[in-house]
Design a protein around this motif. Structure first.
Motif, PDB file in Angstrom:
ATOM      1  N   GLN A  77      46.868  46.584  28.190  1.00 16.63           N
ATOM      2  CA  GLN A  77      45.777  47.312  27.576  1.00 16.63           C
ATOM      3  C   GLN A  77      45.936  48.774  27.948  1.00 16.63           C
ATOM      4  O   GLN A  77      45.996  49.112  29.138  1.00 16.63           O
ATOM      5  CB  GLN A  77      44.446  46.766  28.094  1.00 16.63           C
ATOM      6  CG  GLN A  77      43.250  47.102  27.259  1.00 16.63           C
ATOM      7  CD  GLN A  77      42.082  46.169  27.577  1.00 16.63           C
ATOM      8  OE1 GLN A  77      41.647  45.399  26.742  1.00 16.63           O
ATOM      9  NE2 GLN A  77      41.599  46.232  28.794  1.00 16.63           N
ATOM     10  N   ILE A  78      46.026  49.634  26.956  1.00 14.21           N
ATOM     11  CA  ILE A  78      46.295  51.047  27.196  1.00 14.21           C
ATOM     12  C   ILE A  78      45.242  51.876  26.481  1.00 14.21           C
ATOM     13  O   ILE A  78      45.021  51.708  25.281  1.00 14.21           O
ATOM     14  CB  ILE A  78      47.702  51.449  26.716  1.00 14.21           C
ATOM     15  CG1 ILE A  78      48.766  50.640  27.444  1.00 14.21           C
ATOM     16  CG2 ILE A  78      47.936  52.941  26.904  1.00 14.21           C
ATOM     17  CD1 ILE A  78      50.164  50.838  26.903  1.00 14.21           C
ATOM     18  N   ASP A  79      44.594  52.745  27.210  1.00 11.26           N
ATOM     19  CA  ASP A  79      43.592  53.648  26.633  1.00 11.26           C
ATOM     20  C   ASP A  79      44.194  55.045  26.614  1.00 11.26           C
ATOM     21  O   ASP A  79      44.146  55.773  27.599  1.00 11.26           O
ATOM     22  CB  ASP A  79      42.307  53.609  27.471  1.00 11.26           C
ATOM     23  CG  ASP A  79      41.133  54.230  26.741  1.00 11.26           C
ATOM     24  OD1 ASP A  79      41.316  54.662  25.589  1.00 11.26           O
ATOM     25  OD2 ASP A  79      40.026  54.291  27.313  1.00 11.26           O
ATOM     26  N   ARG A  85      43.358  53.162  21.662  1.00 14.77           N
ATOM     27  CA  ARG A  85      43.364  52.007  22.555  1.00 14.77           C
ATOM     28  C   ARG A  85      44.197  50.882  21.941  1.00 14.77           C
ATOM     29  O   ARG A  85      44.039  50.541  20.764  1.00 14.77           O
ATOM     30  CB  ARG A  85      41.936  51.526  22.805  1.00 14.77           C
ATOM     31  CG  ARG A  85      41.816  50.511  23.929  1.00 14.77           C
ATOM     32  CD  ARG A  85      40.361  50.329  24.350  1.00 14.77           C
ATOM     33  NE  ARG A  85      40.214  49.428  25.478  1.00 14.77           N
ATOM     34  CZ  ARG A  85      40.391  49.774  26.751  1.00 14.77           C
ATOM     35  NH1 ARG A  85      40.710  51.019  27.053  1.00 14.77           N
ATOM     36  NH2 ARG A  85      40.215  48.905  27.730  1.00 14.77           N
ATOM     37  N   HIS A 127      50.213  50.621  37.804  1.00 10.73           N
ATOM     38  CA  HIS A 127      48.857  51.141  37.912  1.00 10.73           C
ATOM     39  C   HIS A 127      48.231  50.582  39.181  1.00 10.73           C
ATOM     40  O   HIS A 127      48.314  49.387  39.442  1.00 10.73           O
ATOM     41  CB  HIS A 127      48.013  50.754  36.690  1.00 10.73           C
ATOM     42  CG  HIS A 127      48.387  51.508  35.462  1.00 10.73           C
ATOM     43  ND1 HIS A 127      47.765  52.664  35.070  1.00 10.73           N
ATOM     44  CD2 HIS A 127      49.342  51.266  34.520  1.00 10.73           C
ATOM     45  CE1 HIS A 127      48.302  53.104  33.945  1.00 10.73           C
ATOM     46  NE2 HIS A 127      49.268  52.273  33.598  1.00 10.73           N
ATOM     47  N   GLN A 131      44.035  43.872  38.264  1.00 11.35           N
ATOM     48  CA  GLN A 131      44.008  43.604  36.830  1.00 11.35           C
ATOM     49  C   GLN A 131      43.446  42.211  36.614  1.00 11.35           C
ATOM     50  O   GLN A 131      43.646  41.314  37.439  1.00 11.35           O
ATOM     51  CB  GLN A 131      45.425  43.678  36.249  1.00 11.35           C
ATOM     52  CG  GLN A 131      46.233  44.897  36.652  1.00 11.35           C
ATOM     53  CD  GLN A 131      45.926  46.111  35.777  1.00 11.35           C
ATOM     54  OE1 GLN A 131      44.821  46.263  35.275  1.00 11.35           O
ATOM     55  NE2 GLN A 131      46.908  46.962  35.585  1.00 11.35           N
ATOM     56  N   GLU A 224      37.878  46.435  29.936  1.00 11.63           N
ATOM     57  CA  GLU A 224      37.381  47.249  31.056  1.00 11.63           C
ATOM     58  C   GLU A 224      37.893  46.791  32.412  1.00 11.63           C
ATOM     59  O   GLU A 224      37.541  47.386  33.435  1.00 11.63           O
ATOM     60  CB  GLU A 224      35.846  47.272  31.084  1.00 11.63           C
ATOM     61  CG  GLU A 224      35.182  47.588  29.755  1.00 11.63           C
ATOM     62  CD  GLU A 224      35.689  48.888  29.129  1.00 11.63           C
ATOM     63  OE1 GLU A 224      36.018  49.820  29.869  1.00 11.63           O
ATOM     64  OE2 GLU A 224      35.759  48.946  27.880  1.00 11.63           O
ATOM     65  N   GLU A 227      44.294  47.759  32.907  1.00 11.88           N
ATOM     66  CA  GLU A 227      44.827  49.033  32.441  1.00 11.88           C
ATOM     67  C   GLU A 227      46.324  49.070  32.702  1.00 11.88           C
ATOM     68  O   GLU A 227      46.783  48.889  33.831  1.00 11.88           O
ATOM     69  CB  GLU A 227      44.154  50.207  33.146  1.00 11.88           C
ATOM     70  CG  GLU A 227      44.596  51.582  32.649  1.00 11.88           C
ATOM     71  CD  GLU A 227      44.284  51.817  31.167  1.00 11.88           C
ATOM     72  OE1 GLU A 227      45.108  52.453  30.488  1.00 11.88           O
ATOM     73  OE2 GLU A 227      43.237  51.350  30.704  1.00 11.88           O
TER      74      GLU A 227
END
Length: 461
Positions: A77-79, A85, A127, A131, A224, A227
């Motif tokens: 999941q990449i914002d 997104r 990151h 997660q 949410e 990431e």
């Protein structure tokens, strides 16, 4: 020697020398110096624009040479403030590793979905923090022969498992020599495990009967609470120059632990090449820079955008009349990777290479001939180029892509190809998430604008 014969000899000499990528002098010894003229242009009437692409294949299995059955999958999941997104789901079907297990009298102990992941998949995978992944069950086993990355398949209510974890990077390679590759273990519910153990052998010995009971699963990042992006292996494979890691097969599937007649046992459900397994991508552009660009295209855009699952760049040549009747010796383009004010290339690394197509529709994606002639041998990079280039002597110079379109340009001039091409990521690039922002023709700094160099031969009148 008349003009027609001269140009014919030049054309034949260009086509015969396949080991060269610079053609300025090819054929010059076939004619007298006073008959041949070599010309170079750096300006031509063409336009460049970011375009939304048709959806890509995520999985194709028709029993044909063109089948695409991936062996790695992205979950992530990449914002991204520029590209929006993106959510990457893994959908897969499984079967018993040994068909026909008899669970008579078995009592459930535990069940886990194991997935081995590639620890070299960085920086998108690196990151800090935890997660969370959820596992959902598919509603139906019915799957099409062709699956697109934009497809979404219905799932049953609730989840059958979830895991909050911190990725481990202790093994900084694919782990060919490791007994236990880096992997995660997602606990599955007791209800799921008992449902599998309640199956009789008429179900467990048949793949299709089993898929009627358990159609498959979807691994999805929790909104949410996830990431980044990670690349997972489905089963052991062997690529050029690399030994297959057979242990990956032991860490990519569902293990059900149970007790039968006082003995601890386990059943293993595995992914196979004959069963569906693929990555689908949900794109949300709302509020992103890319949404604004696609809604209101500038004639001379300041930036151009390339993303594996969503957008590419169309190059349209408006007037090639000047080159008709000429022999195209060499055409190269150089694009500079941009330092967009909202970009962070340390977190969102530009893609390592670009590709070129003459058509870019879901039903027809044909590489330009500068790639097509050498693609089967894997040597097209030697001729087409397109690999990111960095100036090691001056770190202030931004990286570039330089690629050769000589043969395609000649075909456009002759009218045998449409006067356009598409610059996109490499084919079937679903297992990569790197994207690039390129300086466009509207950039104020002329040195950073896209460059083209055309060298062609003609004869004196």
């Amino acid at each position: 020697m008349n003009k027609a014969k001269i140009l014919t000899l030049l054309a034949l000499s260009v086509l015969s020398v396949v080991s060269c990528t610079q053609f300025e002098d090819i054929g010059s010894d076939l004619v007298n110096d006073d008959e041949l003229q070599i010309n170079t242009d750096s300006e031509v009437d063409y336009s460049i624009q970011t375009v939304k692409r048709d959806s890509l294949f995520a999985y194709v299995r028709k029993g044909m040479e063109s089948d695409f059955v991936p062996t790695t999958h992205i979950i992530g999941q990449i914002d991204d403030p520029i590209f929006g997104r993106s959510r990457y789901d893994l959908t897969a079907q499984v079967q018993f590793s040994t068909l026909g297990p008899d669970f008579t009298g078995a009592t459930f102990d535990s069940a886990f979905l194991l997935l081995s992941y590639d620890t070299t998949f960085a920086p998108y995978g690196e990151h800090e923090g935890t997660q969370t992944l959820d596992v959902l069950e598919l509603e139906s086993r019915e799957m099409p022969e062709e699956v697109y990355i934009s497809d979404q398949f219905e799932t049953k209510p609730g989840t059958i498992g979830s895991l909050t974890f911190t990725p481990s990077y202790k093994n900084q390679n694919r782990g060919d020599s490791l007994s236990a590759p880096s992997h995660i273990r997602i606990p599955l519910t007791e209800e799921f495990g008992e449902r599998i153990l309640a199956l009789d052998t008429t179900v467990t010995e048949s793949v299709l009967n089993f898929l009627d009971v358990f159609p498959g699963f979807v691994v999805r990042p929790r909104p949410e609470n996830f990431e980044g992006a990670y690349r997972f292996f489905t089963y052991p494979t062997q690529s050029s120059g690399q030994t297959a890691n057979t242990e990956i097969g032991n860490y990519s599937g569902i293990r059900i632990y149970y007790t039968q007649d006082g003995e601890a046992k386990q059943a293993y459900l595995v992914m196979r090449a004959v069963l569906h397994h693929f990555t689908t991508i949900e794109q949300q552009l709302e509020g992103s820079i890319l949404e604004t660009v696609l809604d209101d295209q500038a004639v001379h855009p300041e930036y151009l955008y390339i993303q594996p699952s969503n957008v590419g760049v169309r190059v349209e040549f408006n007037d090639l009349e000047k080159y008709r009747g000429k022999v195209i010796n060499n055409v190269s383009m150089t694009w500079t990777i941009a330092e967009h004010p909202l970009d962070d290339t340390s977190a969102y690394r530009p893609m390592d290479a670009v590709f070129a197509l003459q058509t870019d529709q879901a039903s027809s994606r044909i590489p330009i001939t500068d790639i097509l002639f050498y693609q089967s041998g894997g040597a097209y990079r030697q001729y087409f180029g397109g690999v990111i280039q960095r100036d090691t002597t001056n770190s202030t110079h931004p990286p570039t892509y330089t690629f050769n379109i000589t043969n395609h340009f000649q075909r456009m001039v002759n009218g045998s190809s449409e006067p356009r091409l598409y610059i996109v990521p490499t084919p079937q690039d679903v297992s990569r998430v790197a994207r690039s922002v390129i300086y466009g023709p509207g950039t104020e700094n002329v040195d950073l604008q896209p460059k083209i160099k055309i060298t062609y031969s003609s004869t004196h009148n």
